[in-house]
Write a protein that holds these residues in place. Structure first.
Motif, PDB file in Angstrom:
ATOM      1  N   ARG A  52     -20.199  -9.560   8.197  1.00  0.00           N
ATOM      2  CA  ARG A  52     -20.535  -9.328   6.789  1.00  0.00           C
ATOM      3  C   ARG A  52     -21.950  -9.819   6.556  1.00  0.00           C
ATOM      4  NH1 ARG A  52     -15.847 -11.955   6.254  1.00  0.00           N
ATOM      5  NH2 ARG A  52     -16.839 -13.743   5.256  1.00  0.00           N
ATOM      6  N   ARG A  54     -26.069  -9.185   4.339  1.00  0.00           N
ATOM      7  CA  ARG A  54     -27.102  -8.359   3.716  1.00  0.00           C
ATOM      8  C   ARG A  54     -28.467  -8.907   4.114  1.00  0.00           C
ATOM      9  NH1 ARG A  54     -30.256  -7.934  -1.009  1.00  0.00           N
ATOM     10  NH2 ARG A  54     -30.283  -5.841  -1.930  1.00  0.00           N
ATOM     11  N   ALA A  56     -32.626  -8.025   3.329  1.00  0.00           N
ATOM     12  CA  ALA A  56     -33.582  -7.211   2.573  1.00  0.00           C
ATOM     13  C   ALA A  56     -34.976  -7.807   2.724  1.00  0.00           C
ATOM     14  CB  ALA A  56     -33.200  -7.144   1.098  1.00  0.00           C
ATOM     15  N   VAL A  61     -33.512  -2.789   1.407  1.00  0.00           N
ATOM     16  CA  VAL A  61     -32.324  -3.251   2.115  1.00  0.00           C
ATOM     17  C   VAL A  61     -32.337  -2.692   3.543  1.00  0.00           C
ATOM     18  CG1 VAL A  61     -29.806  -3.270   2.170  1.00  0.00           C
ATOM     19  CG2 VAL A  61     -31.009  -3.411  -0.023  1.00  0.00           C
ATOM     20  N   ASP A  64     -26.624  -3.881   4.783  1.00  0.00           N
ATOM     21  CA  ASP A  64     -25.682  -4.317   3.759  1.00  0.00           C
ATOM     22  C   ASP A  64     -24.315  -3.805   4.175  1.00  0.00           C
ATOM     23  OD1 ASP A  64     -24.085  -4.774   1.525  1.00  0.00           O
ATOM     24  OD2 ASP A  64     -25.739  -4.467   0.129  1.00  0.00           O
ATOM     25  N   THR A  65     -23.483  -4.694   4.712  1.00  0.00           N
ATOM     26  CA  THR A  65     -22.204  -4.255   5.257  1.00  0.00           C
ATOM     27  C   THR A  65     -21.284  -3.705   4.173  1.00  0.00           C
ATOM     28  OG1 THR A  65     -21.396  -6.547   5.097  1.00  0.00           O
ATOM     29  CG2 THR A  65     -22.296  -5.829   7.223  1.00  0.00           C
ATOM     30  N   GLU A  66     -21.361  -4.232   2.959  1.00  0.00           N
ATOM     31  CA  GLU A  66     -20.506  -3.741   1.892  1.00  0.00           C
ATOM     32  C   GLU A  66     -20.911  -2.347   1.443  1.00  0.00           C
ATOM     33  OE1 GLU A  66     -20.035  -6.368  -1.383  1.00  0.00           O
ATOM     34  OE2 GLU A  66     -19.167  -8.000  -0.183  1.00  0.00           O
TER      35      GLU A  66
END
Length: 360
Positions: A52, A54, A56, A61, A64-66
């Motif tokens: 998991r 993020r 940037a 970005v 970003d796993t989500e």
């Protein structure tokens, strides 16, 4: 350019839970071996996909796993300098330098000349890597990374494989890179002297967790952060400027804490540098020191006192515009009745301002 990192990853019994913001300049990831530094850098480079997280850079970005975002390494425009130079052995220095530039579609010859001059590798251009010293190979690796046109640089323990002489050779080039090129740098190290000399921001990692982050002078003089360092590593960083080269062989420096004298430091008046003042090399006196050999003593005010589990105490001092850290015994702290607001004098031992702890 701001780097924003938030990562969660685990493997082989190790768990990384790290988040930090890195402002422009050199941000150093510092921690013991196995603390997670290289895992963080590889995730930023795209060489490791975290479970998991993020990443940037200046709002763009990269991962970003989500959100399902994952830019591959070649699309991130990030230069990576490894512990070993990883040059192409069959190519000359010139060909190594231009290889990444060619891949990126860049053709500006003037830029190549500027970087070659800055890194002092002009006489090496026709040689192959096998004919270079370790320090020379790392300078070429730096040049290759810069000339690929990156938005930022990652440097994973670039001096760890070098002996002390080669480290001393390359550190001034890293300082020039910090000051002249303007690329943001994420710099991994387990050598606090390097961090104190090069970094503008430091992120302390321990067992996969961020224990402190902020401006290098502020973090390294924080007693709470210092308790996670080895006793001989804790200390403060002072910004200084050469004021004069004196006739007796000493250099007079101006600092925000007051004047400091060192054995001769190369440079003309006006040259800026940093001093690393180790906590173990700061003595405290309640009165103005007299009849002692130490030249450097600065008026200061106690800001914080923190006792450890052993016989020592860490004292954070405010000396003019600068912070200092002193490590003394708990017995001395109690005998002197140290408390926040107490005015005293910090006496710097000669070794605390030795030339190996001074850098630009």
């Amino acid at each position: 350019m701001t780097l924003s990192v938030s990562l969660s990853h685990s493997f082989g019994g190790f768990r990384l839970e790290a988040a930090f913001e890195a402002p422009p300049g050199v941000t150093a990831l510092f921690g013991r071996s196995g603390s997670g530094k290289t895992t963080v850098v590889n995730a930023v480079a795209g060489l490791l996909r975290p479970h998991r997280g993020r990443v940037a850079v200046q709002g763009e970005v990269l991962a970003d796993t989500e959100a399902g975002v994952w830019l591959p390494p070649h699309r991130r425009r990030i230069g990576y300098v490894f512990q070993d130079a990883r040059l192409f052995p069959h190519l000359t220095v010139r060909q190594n330098l231009t290889y990444g530039r060619w891949l990126a579609g860049l053709r500006d010859g003037a830029e190549i000349g500027r970087i070659v001059e800055m890194l002092g590798i002009g006489p090496l251009l026709s040689r192959r890597p096998g004919a270079l010293s370790g320090g020379e190979r790392q300078r070429v690796a730096l040049g290759r990374a810069i000339l690929s046109g990156p938005r930022m640089l990652l440097m994973d323990e670039p001096l760890a494989a070098l002996d002390d002489a080669r480290k001393a050779e390359i550190l001034p080039y890293l300082e020039r890179l910090r000051d002249e090129v303007g690329l943001p740098i994420l710099y991994v190290s387990h050598a606090l002297a390097e961090v104190a000399r090069l970094a503008t921001t430091v992120v302390l990692l321990e067992a996969g967790r961020v224990t402190a982050a902020g401006p290098v002078a502020e973090v390294l003089s924080d007693p709470g952060a210092a308790q996670g360092l080895a006793p001989r590593e804790a200390g403060a960083v002072l910004l200084a400027r050469i004021e004069a080269q004196e006739e007796d062989g000493l250099t007079r420096l101006a600092t925000g804490a007051g004047p400091v004298w060192l054995p001769r430091v190369a440079g003309a008046p006006g040259r800026a540098l940093r001093l690393r003042i180790l906590a173990q090399d700061v003595m405290l006196a309640l009165e103005v020191p007299q009849g002692i050999s130490a030249l450097n003593h600065l008026p200061a005010v106690v800001e914080e006192l923190r006792e450890d589990d052993g016989p020592s105490a860490l004292v954070r001092l405010r000396a003019g515009e600068e912070a200092l850290l002193a490590r003394i015994t708990r017995r001395s702290a109690r005998a002197m009745e140290l408390r926040p607001g107490l005015r005293l004098h910090a006496v710097l031992k000669a070794v605390s301002v030795a030339q190996e702890n001074a850098g630009g």
